[in-house]
Design an enzyme around this catalytic site. Sequence first.
Site, PDB file in Angstrom:
ATOM      1  N   MET A  77      -9.723   1.280  -1.340  1.00  0.00           N
ATOM      2  CA  MET A  77      -8.635   2.134  -0.682  1.00  0.00           C
ATOM      3  C   MET A  77      -7.735   1.417   0.080  1.00  0.00           C
ATOM      4  SD  MET A  77     -11.172   5.232   0.176  1.00  0.00           S
ATOM      5  CE  MET A  77      -9.592   6.450   0.462  1.00  0.00           C
ATOM      6  N   ASP A  99     -22.050  10.161  -2.670  1.00  0.00           N
ATOM      7  CA  ASP A  99     -21.270   9.055  -3.204  1.00  0.00           C
ATOM      8  C   ASP A  99     -21.801   7.770  -3.023  1.00  0.00           C
ATOM      9  OD1 ASP A  99     -19.274   7.635  -4.809  1.00  0.00           O
ATOM     10  OD2 ASP A  99     -17.953   7.459  -3.139  1.00  0.00           O
TER      11      ASP A  99
END
Length: 477
Positions: free
Chosen positions: A20, A135
């Site tokens: 990210m 996740d």
Amino acid sequence: MLLAQLGRFKITGTLGHSAMGIVYQAHDPLIERTVAIRTVSCTGLSRAEAEAIEQRFHREAKSAGRLDHPNIVSIHDVGRSDDLAYIAIEFLSGQSLRDILDSGLVLPPERIAEIAAQIADGLAFAHANNVVHRDLKPANIMVLDNDVVKIADFGVAPLPSSAHTVADMDFASPHYMSPEQVTGQKADGRSDIFALGAVLYEMLTGRPPFTGDDRNAIFDQVLNKAPTLPSVHNPDRPQGFDRIVARAMAKHPDQRYQNADGMATDLRNYRHIAELPQIIQNSDSTPPPVATTPAEAAVPLKAVTAPGGYARALRYGAPLIVAAVLAGWLLQRLEAPLALSTAPAPSSTAAETPRVELTDPTEAAPPAPQVAESSADVAGPNAAPPAPAPAPAPDAVPAAPATTPLVAAKGRIRLAITPWGEVYVDGKKAGVSPPLTEIRLPAGKHRIEIRNTTFAPRRQNVDLAPNASIRIKHKFE
């Protein structure tokens, strides 16, 4: 240009890049400690996208902030500075499990079990506090220099009182998502257990359990296909891991471990778990998650096997096999005198056919006469056939050989392939490296080819001397 300040944190260096954004090393002057700061730039994003990222950081801070456990990364702060959203976490000296696997390092079974058990410990604590990670993947698992394992990135984890939308699937990794997550159903702790089973599978085999060209292809496998057992990819892996993986990755949550503590117990006792029944497995068969430990014994066999298949095979097939073996033994005993007097003399001209023994059972070669060699050996076209046995004199009773026939000296090919490659010897597949790290070959010339579907193949001719060792190191890039 190095960023100087983020909130109260003074930036002192760059640690790397995440999926990210940039990860910085920083100093917290408030309590005089070093921290790591993950950032995401909101430049060019819509207002809704920027808010979604910021909410994800806030969710991670609130979720992991409630969890004080040795196997969970601590969160120190979260905020936004201009167009940069950030979250400050404890500074860790080590590397992610993703980096370890991508390096080509083949972890020993004991280390694999301990890493997975520590992950299970952290998940058990999170689940006990009503936090589901959702996740879990190798990139979110940190392995420290002191061998401690920590779970990071609870950004997709819902708070007990918060709503959750299907849009959160965009943040999760399809290779490790559970069937209920793929179909948009509610995820609980058993979804994390499924993901841990997938992570364990990749540590054991060097590949994720589900692959495909896009998310839809991967999702189809998650929903409809059971991965090949780890020991099929690598026979050297203890088969106790097969049971753990099969149990953790059952399609239906009720057939999995019902809590992470039970999985951690089995991981620390993997060598004492009974082997799977010797029934042929393939990539389209569902491995039977059979009870193997006291923790699993409470689940009936009927409830966790495929309808009738494996249960009937074990119930009716095993007695028949035992009876057949006993009958064959008795028949052999009765016919032994006759065999000694009527058995034809072995041919003095027939030569044994050279063969290739594959380290990957999914590429099984046709049966061939046995020779005295290791199961890890690969016999090439230059291998010398064994000397023919002399024919016995007329009316003589064939005598048993006094010694085992000698085999020509072999050499070794040592492999260090990154990130992975299919290894072919003289046109025949020998396995996938990693986990394959060594091949034994007859002395002589051989053609080695290493294939990776993303890159051009590596080809090399070798002239291997007896008892010699040649190292082939290659990085696909």
